[in-house]
Design a protein around this motif. Structure first.
Motif, PDB file in Angstrom:
ATOM      1  N   GLU A  18       0.725  -1.189   0.003  1.00  0.00           N
ATOM      2  CA  GLU A  18      -0.064  -0.031   0.060  1.00  0.00           C
ATOM      3  C   GLU A  18       0.830   1.149   0.077  1.00  0.00           C
ATOM      4  N   GLY A  19       2.204   1.308   0.160  1.00  0.00           N
ATOM      5  CA  GLY A  19       2.948   2.344   0.406  1.00  0.00           C
ATOM      6  C   GLY A  19       4.081   2.488   1.340  1.00  0.00           C
ATOM      7  N   THR A  20       4.794   3.483   1.586  1.00  0.00           N
ATOM      8  CA  THR A  20       5.685   3.792   2.423  1.00  0.00           C
ATOM      9  C   THR A  20       5.228   4.540   3.600  1.00  0.00           C
ATOM     10  N   LEU A  21       5.335   4.283   4.784  1.00  0.00           N
ATOM     11  CA  LEU A  21       5.102   5.138   5.838  1.00  0.00           C
ATOM     12  C   LEU A  21       6.574   6.017   6.377  1.00  0.00           C
ATOM     13  N   ARG A  22       6.670   7.110   6.450  1.00  0.00           N
ATOM     14  CA  ARG A  22       7.771   8.128   7.022  1.00  0.00           C
ATOM     15  C   ARG A  22       7.776   7.660   8.335  1.00  0.00           C
ATOM     16  N   SER A  23       8.975   7.560   8.872  1.00  0.00           N
ATOM     17  CA  SER A  23       9.309   7.370  10.227  1.00  0.00           C
ATOM     18  C   SER A  23       8.310   6.553  11.047  1.00  0.00           C
ATOM     19  N   ALA A  24       7.847   5.621  10.406  1.00  0.00           N
ATOM     20  CA  ALA A  24       6.779   4.697  11.200  1.00  0.00           C
ATOM     21  C   ALA A  24       7.448   3.478  11.898  1.00  0.00           C
ATOM     22  N   LEU A  25       8.728   3.036  11.888  1.00  0.00           N
ATOM     23  CA  LEU A  25       9.297   1.957  12.627  1.00  0.00           C
ATOM     24  C   LEU A  25      10.299   2.496  13.527  1.00  0.00           C
ATOM     25  N   ASN A  26      10.454   2.029  14.452  1.00  0.00           N
ATOM     26  CA  ASN A  26      11.440   2.190  15.442  1.00  0.00           C
ATOM     27  C   ASN A  26      12.318   1.145  15.616  1.00  0.00           C
ATOM     28  N   ASN A  27      13.499   0.994  15.222  1.00  0.00           N
ATOM     29  CA  ASN A  27      14.317  -0.358  15.315  1.00  0.00           C
ATOM     30  C   ASN A  27      15.771   0.271  15.957  1.00  0.00           C
ATOM     31  N   LYS A  28      15.575  -0.340  17.322  1.00  0.00           N
ATOM     32  CA  LYS A  28      16.827  -0.196  18.090  1.00  0.00           C
ATOM     33  C   LYS A  28      16.775   1.253  18.301  1.00  0.00           C
ATOM     34  N   GLY A  29      15.960   2.175  18.595  1.00  0.00           N
ATOM     35  CA  GLY A  29      16.095   3.459  18.759  1.00  0.00           C
ATOM     36  C   GLY A  29      16.320   4.536  17.800  1.00  0.00           C
ATOM     37  N   VAL A  30      16.155   3.974  16.499  1.00  0.00           N
ATOM     38  CA  VAL A  30      16.232   4.741  15.466  1.00  0.00           C
ATOM     39  C   VAL A  30      15.017   4.847  14.508  1.00  0.00           C
ATOM     40  N   ARG A  31      14.367   5.821  14.070  1.00  0.00           N
ATOM     41  CA  ARG A  31      13.182   5.920  13.241  1.00  0.00           C
ATOM     42  C   ARG A  31      13.586   5.461  11.904  1.00  0.00           C
ATOM     43  N   ARG A  32      12.688   4.579  11.578  1.00  0.00           N
ATOM     44  CA  ARG A  32      12.975   4.445   9.893  1.00  0.00           C
ATOM     45  C   ARG A  32      11.500   4.526   9.280  1.00  0.00           C
ATOM     46  N   ASP A  33      11.827   4.677   7.830  1.00  0.00           N
ATOM     47  CA  ASP A  33      10.671   4.361   6.831  1.00  0.00           C
ATOM     48  C   ASP A  33      10.325   2.969   6.686  1.00  0.00           C
TER      49      ASP A  33
END
Length: 196
Positions: free
Chosen positions: A150-165
């Motif tokens: 469905e697409g890309t979510l900006r800054s929607a995932l937090n992996n080990k303290g880093v926000r990622r798309d």
């Protein structure tokens, strides 16, 4: 809810317990699993113990997360899959494969089997898949299992303290020719503009 055991032609999907701690710990030493999932890194024996003895059983007990280990019939762990309830009728699926069993279609098989179970036994009407942008192996599994990206979510995932798309996709009961528990009214297509 009591833990379910599901079977496919090649796999047994069952919850994990203390007897699986060593196998989970060994599999999670893989740098690829630590890179692309939110498990702790470094992954220590106590992390595996907490997962198999507390997190997985408690998720089943309170209906918040349904964890399945994917095992070959003889008992070897080939991957892990979890379905986490996010809101009414909506769950999120996550998975990983052990290093030596990637590329065999096991996780796609497990994903489809677990999704059918969630649609028919847990009143789920939408399963979301999310993965950090760049995790092409996870995306390939989702697409082979029938998820619509469905697409890309900006800054929607937090992996080990880093926000990622992250990429997001969904699977609906109708995608597997199953009924929904609630009616679904899709958005009608946009009208085609008239040209003169």
């Amino acid at each position: 809810m009591e833990p379910a055991t599901l079977t496919t032609d090649r796999l047994v999907l069952r919850t994990v317990g203390p007897h699986d701690t060593d196998a989970v710990y060994a599999a999670a030493q893989d740098p690829e699993i630590q890179r692309w999932t939110t498990i702790p890194s470094p992954y220590l024996p106590e992390h595996a113990e907490s997962f198999t003895e507390h997190l997985a059983p408690e998720g089943w007990a309170n209906g918040s997360m349904f964890t399945f280990g994917a095992f070959l019939p003889e008992g070897e762990l080939v991957g892990m899959l979890g379905i986490t309830m996010r809101s009414l009728g909506v769950a999120e699926i996550g998975f990983w494969a052990t290093k030596h069993h990637r590329g065999n279609g096991y996780i796609t098989e497990a994903t489809l089997t677990a999704a059918r179970w969630a649609f028919t036994h847990v009143s789920v009407d939408r399963i979301e898949w999310r993965a950090e942008v760049g995790n092409t192996a996870s995306r390939a599994v989702a697409e082979r299992a029938g998820f619509t990206i469905e697409g890309t979510l900006r800054s929607a995932l937090n992996n080990k303290g880093v926000r990622r798309d992250c990429w997001v996709g969904s699977l609906l009961p109708s995608d597997l020719s199953l009924p929904s528990t609630a009616p679904y009214l899709p958005t009608p297509p946009s009208p085609t503009p008239r040209t003169r």
